[in-house]
Design a protein around this motif. Sequence first.
Motif, mmCIF file in Angstrom:
data_model
loop_
_atom_site.group_PDB
_atom_site.id
_atom_site.type_symbol
_atom_site.label_atom_id
_atom_site.label_comp_id
_atom_site.label_asym_id
_atom_site.label_seq_id
_atom_site.Cartn_x
_atom_site.Cartn_y
_atom_site.Cartn_z
ATOM 1 N N SER A 126 0.864 -1.184 0.000
ATOM 2 C CA SER A 126 0.000 0.000 0.000
ATOM 3 C C SER A 126 0.896 1.229 0.000
ATOM 4 O O SER A 126 1.988 1.205 0.561
ATOM 5 N N CYS A 127 0.433 2.280 -0.629
ATOM 6 C CA CYS A 127 1.244 3.489 -0.669
ATOM 7 C C CYS A 127 0.412 4.664 -0.201
ATOM 8 O O CYS A 127 -0.817 4.618 -0.220
ATOM 9 N N SER A 128 1.102 5.709 0.193
ATOM 10 C CA SER A 128 0.372 6.766 0.866
ATOM 11 C C SER A 128 0.964 8.142 0.652
ATOM 12 O O SER A 128 2.061 8.297 0.139
ATOM 13 N N ALA A 129 0.196 9.141 1.110
ATOM 14 C CA ALA A 129 0.662 10.516 1.027
ATOM 15 C C ALA A 129 1.807 10.764 2.008
ATOM 16 O O ALA A 129 2.477 11.787 1.945
ATOM 17 N N ASP A 130 2.050 9.805 2.907
ATOM 18 C CA ASP A 130 3.161 9.986 3.836
ATOM 19 C C ASP A 130 4.489 9.552 3.204
ATOM 20 O O ASP A 130 5.489 9.406 3.883
ATOM 21 N N LYS A 131 4.486 9.329 1.892
ATOM 22 C CA LYS A 131 5.674 9.017 1.071
ATOM 23 C C LYS A 131 6.251 7.624 1.311
ATOM 24 O O LYS A 131 7.365 7.345 0.872
ATOM 25 N N THR A 132 5.520 6.764 2.036
ATOM 26 C CA THR A 132 6.061 5.426 2.241
ATOM 27 C C THR A 132 5.201 4.382 1.546
ATOM 28 O O THR A 132 4.054 4.642 1.181
ATOM 29 N N VAL A 133 5.787 3.188 1.432
ATOM 30 C CA VAL A 133 5.047 2.053 0.913
ATOM 31 C C VAL A 133 5.106 1.011 2.021
ATOM 32 O O VAL A 133 6.188 0.733 2.560
ATOM 33 N N ARG A 134 3.986 0.458 2.372
ATOM 34 C CA ARG A 134 3.985 -0.559 3.426
ATOM 35 C C ARG A 134 3.691 -1.906 2.799
ATOM 36 O O ARG A 134 2.793 -2.019 1.948
ATOM 37 N N LEU A 135 4.437 -2.900 3.212
ATOM 38 C CA LEU A 135 4.226 -4.236 2.687
ATOM 39 C C LEU A 135 3.696 -5.118 3.806
ATOM 40 O O LEU A 135 4.203 -5.085 4.922
ATOM 41 N N TYR A 136 2.699 -5.896 3.485
ATOM 42 C CA TYR A 136 2.112 -6.795 4.473
ATOM 43 C C TYR A 136 2.187 -8.221 3.970
ATOM 44 O O TYR A 136 1.875 -8.490 2.804
ATOM 45 N N ASN A 137 2.579 -9.117 4.865
ATOM 46 C CA ASN A 137 2.560 -10.543 4.569
ATOM 47 C C ASN A 137 1.210 -11.069 4.981
ATOM 48 O O ASN A 137 0.657 -10.600 5.956
ATOM 49 N N PHE A 138 0.741 -12.082 4.294
ATOM 50 C CA PHE A 138 -0.451 -12.720 4.838
ATOM 51 C C PHE A 138 -0.360 -14.217 4.634
ATOM 52 O O PHE A 138 0.359 -14.708 3.763
ATOM 53 N N SER A 139 -1.056 -14.926 5.485
ATOM 54 C CA SER A 139 -1.074 -16.380 5.340
ATOM 55 C C SER A 139 -2.457 -16.846 5.722
ATOM 56 O O SER A 139 -3.117 -16.258 6.577
ATOM 57 N N SER A 140 -2.891 -17.911 5.070
ATOM 58 C CA SER A 140 -4.203 -18.432 5.427
ATOM 59 C C SER A 140 -4.020 -19.610 6.350
ATOM 60 O O SER A 140 -3.086 -20.385 6.230
ATOM 61 N N SER A 141 -4.905 -19.680 7.290
ATOM 62 C CA SER A 141 -4.814 -20.783 8.248
ATOM 63 C C SER A 141 -6.174 -21.440 8.305
ATOM 64 O O SER A 141 -7.209 -20.788 8.229
ATOM 65 N N THR A 142 -6.158 -22.743 8.418
ATOM 66 C CA THR A 142 -7.437 -23.440 8.515
ATOM 67 C C THR A 142 -7.742 -23.661 9.974
ATOM 68 O O THR A 142 -6.907 -24.138 10.725
#
Lengths: 171, 371
Positions: free
Chosen positions: B36-52
């Motif tokens: 995700s990117c923003s007006a705060d000049k940074t890009v944030r990366l998120y990991n995700f995983s699915s769990s049953t």
Amino acid sequence: MDFDLESLVNVEQSFYDEGYKDGFAHGRIHGLIEGRALGREKGFEMWEELGFYEGFALMWKSILEAQGRREDRAANNIRHLLDLIFQFPRMNPSASEPSELDIPKLFRQIRSRYKVLCATLGAKPTLRAGGSSSPTGDVDDLGGTQESHSADGKNQVWQIDKPARGEGLSF
Amino acid sequence: MNVDLPGKFELVAELEGHDDRAWHIAWNPTRNLLASCSADKTVRLYNFSSSTNQSDGTTNGLTFTHNTTIPTGHTKTVRAVAWSPSGKTLATASFDANIGIWAQEEDNEEAEDSPSGEWECMSLLEGHETECKSIAYSSTGTLLASCSRDKTVWIWEVHPDSDFECMGVLMEHTQDVKCVAWHPTEEILASASYDDTIKLYLDDPSDDWFCATTLTGHGSTVWTLAWEPLQGGYLASGSDDGTIRIWRRLPVKGELRFDCVAVLEGHDRSVYSISWSPSPPSVVVEGEQQCELGLLASTGGDGIVLIWQITETTEADSGKTVIEHKIVARIDAAHGVFDVNSIAWCPRTGLQDVLATTGDDGHVKVWKIHV
């Protein structure tokens, strides 16, 4: 007594027609003069820009040749740009051979090529000649923060910092 | 008349962290990563995983963890992010007129999902004169398109070693260009602009890109574009006039022609972002052939997220194709009182019912839809 009843009845119309003919002839002459002046002005503006591009391309071409980089992407772009500029007419088309050339489109192509060339070379001055860089007269407020070449200092000529007599010109 | 819609939404995660409005999100096509990117000049990366969930045996939970924040180095708002189809490179478009190309340092990590290496700037593409609004990689990843407030669309060719060559500068629009989108299989580029039109560009073999056709019809700025993801036979566009138009590509040989086949109304305000998810294969119904074209998610200034089901019906006797659309789900105030700026369906297999939204509150919300 033989009146010319026809011309009596149409007297208003005939005066109108006479006036119209005179005005049209007069206007034709003036229109031609004005048109020529406008064409000269627009032609000057167009070539001001095109000349800049041509000079820019030729300069970089000789720089690249001096550096021995003939087949570079930049060299190809320069050749393309010079080709396009060469296609631009330098003579008016005569009545017997009307020109099919789409001038605004060619102009846009030239500008695009110039930008591509700048991106390849890594240089990008924005051309500012009197604040407008298109022959259609749109004022492109490019807002570039890079250095600008004022090609003939047009935008610096009349700088009015303070009104001539202390107060503003208000009527 | 309040008719219950068949689809239900479930909020899976709400990710905070941006200090200013978040403009855009993008799912990595090959890894479980969301940017995700923003007006705060940074890009944030998120990991995700699915769990049953073992006790039920059936439910699938999704957990998101913040991976890293890239402090990009852009001097102004980062307006858009795009992943290359290989998932290895991230491109960022910023209001400072530059485009950054980011990749991770090579790390000998076996697992694909694990976070590894710093994201560093491999290349900086300069050339636009004013704010860059959108970027997009072509389906093969060899071309990158960018557009800007300076009314131009630039096309870059991706060479190995993060070398980018500018292939063309297209100055066909008369106003600010808001969005660019590539066809899912062919090299056709679409651009949307403040001048109310959509232009489509093709590559001429004599090495020049040109505008092949212009689509008019919207009453106001066209903010966003989305191609039908499986075959690219349709293009959807969202506009400031609150409508979404669907354009069908006509099977005309030798030229590009599109017709507007549907106008979707449902938003009260500007439609800022749309995303089209692919659909299961077509269903043959008695007498007519119905082709499910997928789900189109749309959102905008009214904070509402709508999910439209798009169906193409071919009448067997006349051979005419008609597009039908119906709203199957809706979220009001997805980000509270804030505008929702971007919406995107997750492209990963098994997660096609997941979508993410982001808005002026700086939050990224991930939703799951049950239809």
